[in-house]
Enzyme design. Structure first.
Site, PDB file in Angstrom:
ATOM      1  N   GLU A 223      -0.660  -5.070  -1.658  1.00  0.00           N
ATOM      2  CA  GLU A 223       0.606  -4.339  -1.725  1.00  0.00           C
ATOM      3  C   GLU A 223       1.464  -4.516  -0.478  1.00  0.00           C
ATOM      4  O   GLU A 223       2.693  -4.374  -0.534  1.00  0.00           O
ATOM      5  CB  GLU A 223       0.359  -2.839  -1.955  1.00  0.00           C
ATOM      6  CG  GLU A 223      -0.306  -2.086  -0.815  1.00  0.00           C
ATOM      7  CD  GLU A 223      -1.820  -2.070  -0.886  1.00  0.00           C
ATOM      8  OE1 GLU A 223      -2.431  -1.155  -0.310  1.00  0.00           O
ATOM      9  OE2 GLU A 223      -2.387  -2.981  -1.515  1.00  0.00           O
TER      10      GLU A 223
ATOM     11  N   CYS B  80      -9.486  -2.569  -2.167  1.00  0.00           N
ATOM     12  CA  CYS B  80     -10.298  -2.084  -1.058  1.00  0.00           C
ATOM     13  C   CYS B  80     -11.450  -1.213  -1.572  1.00  0.00           C
ATOM     14  O   CYS B  80     -12.417  -1.735  -2.099  1.00  0.00           O
ATOM     15  CB  CYS B  80      -9.421  -1.339  -0.052  1.00  0.00           C
ATOM     16  SG  CYS B  80     -10.212  -1.090   1.554  1.00  0.00           S
TER      17      CYS B  80
ATOM     18  N   HIS C  31      -5.486  -5.757   0.905  1.00  0.00           N
ATOM     19  CA  HIS C  31      -4.428  -4.907   0.357  1.00  0.00           C
ATOM     20  C   HIS C  31      -3.220  -5.776  -0.010  1.00  0.00           C
ATOM     21  O   HIS C  31      -2.339  -6.003   0.823  1.00  0.00           O
ATOM     22  CB  HIS C  31      -4.012  -3.851   1.380  1.00  0.00           C
ATOM     23  CG  HIS C  31      -5.026  -2.784   1.608  1.00  0.00           C
ATOM     24  ND1 HIS C  31      -4.952  -1.542   1.013  1.00  0.00           N
ATOM     25  CD2 HIS C  31      -6.161  -2.763   2.347  1.00  0.00           C
ATOM     26  CE1 HIS C  31      -5.979  -0.795   1.388  1.00  0.00           C
ATOM     27  NE2 HIS C  31      -6.731  -1.520   2.204  1.00  0.00           N
TER      28      HIS C  31
END
EC number: 6.3.4.2
Length: 642
Positions: free
Chosen positions: A529, A399, A527
């Site tokens: 994750e 990001c 993102h």
């Protein structure tokens, strides 16, 4: 539908989220479909406008909902896809009731907390509990976590709602697990049960009696303490479970299983679990927990962030790194670096901190630059990106990390010294990063590009990140950003070696960058994750870990599969032992056995000879450098220590 309500006592942050996730893990291992609901009693509509220092990271769901990080725990533990309504806040409930009042649904009645607010809570829970979270099958069990602690004034409407709810759904379909702290004061050296007694008394005074009491403690508590809690809290000794601090949260479901939680829930909620198949339950979790204990070789990753004082600010990033490190058979060592400490101003004001943080960055095996908002620390992130690029250090940007990498490249490779983002400098002459149409300057909540979006890989492009994903044409990942790379500068950046290997479906928004001739310099606007799972690590994170230990090339050459040796827990030491013995064998040929008059053995060597030769052997083995292997394992850890 069966319901398990998880409440907390004594202090917040006692571990309700992990306990609730572990309940779900145990039941899912018994072939039951499980869903989860997190209740946050704050008045905010969602977690989108929170500072990371308030409640930790903001977790983003597939539908774009910005929620508490505990929902991330649920998704990772249970491997399910939750939705916006799986997070209930006081703000959402009151907004719903007020909107109904405005449309005349309560016409002629006085709208009150009881029954209108409490009814709205119960109806919300029943509706969401029926929503599929994995495939199309309806869940059979719903785990509900009530945030905060019993006794908090903002949580009282929810407690009252569940007091009523237990009669609404009948006793055999509802049970309560109360998570409480059992402190161990250093002055006395013994665990104290009074806080738990008081907490349970408060809960029972509200009309809810716990079926299970989960005692969190620093160390395991003895049988006497469990019996005392049992006597004073109106539960059986087998209903008191101790969860001490553990090396890994993956041990929590296993410890709960050992304490008979599955048997108790099966009987209490009439789940009809086939107990004969229990031997296969949780086998993957056992393997995962065992690997966390046996892996020794380390990989250090520096997280250059803005909120490093509170590790929960990067909860999902840390979990994703742990998943990837375990998959690569490495023990993760995290190095948190405050990005503002890397800036020129710190060199002037606090030179010792400046040099210390740069030393820690340089000593790491890889670098991760996570997301964030605002101007503070941005220049430090940019400088970290430059150092990683120029020194060929593996780096992953996420990001804001991607935006920092693009700005750095424009400044130092394109010569655009005033390149910046309009978030920091709205008047910059070279706006490499600009705000998006979704961004509403007058309203911050829910105005970003949020949720699952499609990223399309460039045609004919052979990229590392695409190979890590398995060479698909497109991928779907979750987003949370207000700013994006200015497409006007993309041709210039690509001419100078920066590759935009992934874009949105319209090819106007840049999603993934890579650098040519670099071991691993990857950044994503999304993102990754959020979709990492313990048994399915996120590809960008796995790529960072593998590149940091010089294994990425072999991994890709093997078709993105780890070798049996890399997958083996035992090989963690065996591989380097073999390398060490190879060096030792080579050095053995030049050893000269010293003369001695000491008693000799049958092979002609004395005991002193053995000691001398072993000492020399170890010294030569450590000093010899084979192909790519020196006195250390190549990744900052001494072979002897491993």
């Amino acid at each position: 539908m069966k319901y398990i309500l998880v409440t907390g006592g004594v202090i917040s942050g006692v571990g309700k989220g992990v306990i609730a996730s572990s309940f779900g893990t145990l039941l899912k291992s018994c072939q039951l479909d499980v869903t989860s609901i997190k209740i946050d009693p704050y008045i905010n509509i969602d977690a989108g406008t929170f500072s990371p220092y308030e409640h930790g990271e903001v977790y983003v769901l597939e539908d774009g909902a910005e929620v508490d990080l505990d929902l991330g725990n649920y998704e990772r533990f249970l491997d399910i896809t939750l939705h916006r309504d799986n997070n209930i806040t006081t703000g959402k409930i009151y907004k719903l009731v007020i909107e109904k009042e405005r449309t005349g649904e309560y016409l002629g009645k006085t709208v009150q907390v009881v029954p209108h607010i409490t009814d709205a809570i119960q109806e919300w829970v029943e509706r969401v509990a029926q929503t599929p979270v994995q495939g199309s099958s309806k869940p059979q069990v719903c785990i509900i976590e009530l945030g905060g602690t019993i006794g908090d004034i903002e949580g009282m409407p929810f407690v009252e709602a569940f007091r009523q709810f237990q009669f609404r759904v009948k006793r055999e379909n509802f049970c309560v697990a109360h998570v409480s702290l059992v402190p161990l004061p250093k002055a006395t050296g013994e665990p104290k049960t009074k806080p738990t007694q008081s907490s349970v008394r408060e809960l029972r005074g509200c009309g809810l009696s716990p079926d299970l009491i989960v005692c969190r403690s620093e160390k395991p508590i003895g049988l006497e303490v469990k019996e005392k809690i049992s006597n004073f809290c109106h539960v059986g000794p087998d209903q008191v479970i101790c969860i001490p601090d553990l090396n890994s949260i993956y041990h929590v479901p296993l410890l709960m299983e050992q304490n008979g939680v599955i048997e108790y829930l099966n009987e209490r909620l009439q789940l009809n679990i086939d107990m004969s198949k229990r031997t296969k339950c949780l086998q993957q979790w056992r393997d995962l927990a065992r690997r966390t204990e046996t892996v020794r070789r380390e990989v250090s990753i520096a997280i250059v962030g803005k909120y490093t004082k509170f590790t929960d600010s990067y909860a999902s990033v840390v979990k994703a790194l742990q998943h990837a490190a375990l998959a690569a058979n490495r023990k993760l060592v995290l190095v948190f670096i405050e990005s503002c400490q890397l800036e020129q101003e710190t060199l002037v004001s606090e030179p010792s901190k400046y040099h210390k943080e740069w030393q820690r960055l340089c000593d790491s095996d890889g670098i991760l630059v996570p997301g964030g908002f605002g101007s503070r620390g941005m220049e430090g992130k940019i400088r970290a990106c430059r150092w990683a690029r120029e020194n060929r250090k593996p780096m992953l940007g996420i990001c804001l990390g991607l935006q920092a990498a693009v700005i750095e490249y424009a400044r130092n490779k394109l010569g655009l010294t005033d390149a910046n983002t309009t978030e920091i400098d709205p008047q910059t002459g070279n706006a490499l990063v600009i705000d998006m149409p979704e961004h509403h300057t007058g309203q911050l909540g829910g105005t970003m590009r949020l949720g699952k979006r499609t990223t399309v890989f460039a045609e004919g492009c052979s990229s590392i990140i695409r190979k890590l994903y398995g060479n698909p044409k497109s991928i779907e990942e979750r987003h949370r950003h207000r700013y994006e790379v200015n497409p006007k500068y993309v041709p210039q950046l690509e001419e100078h070696g920066m590759r935009f290997v992934g874009t949105d479906e319209d090819k106007t928004r840049m999603e993934i960058i890579e650098l040519r001739d670099h071991p691993y310099f990857v950044a994503t606007q999304y993102h990754p994750e959020y979709l990492s799972r313990p048994l399915k690590p996120s590809p960008p994170f796995l790529g960072l870990i593998l590149a940091s230990v010089d294994r990425l090339t072999q991994y890709i050459q093997r078709g993105c599969r780890l070798s049996p040796r890399q997958l083996s827990d035992a090989s963690s030491d065996e591989e380097e032992t073999v390398v060490g013995l190879a060096g030792a064998t080579k050095s053995l040929s030049v050893l000269t056995l010293p003369a001695t008059t000491a008693p000799t053995s049958s092979n002609g060597l004395s005991r002193n000879d053995y000691k001398s030769n072993i000492s020399t052997l170890l010294e030569n083995a450590g000093a010899w450098e084979g192909p790519g292997v020196g006195a250390t394992n190549g990744h900052g850890g001494d072979i002897e220590e491993e």
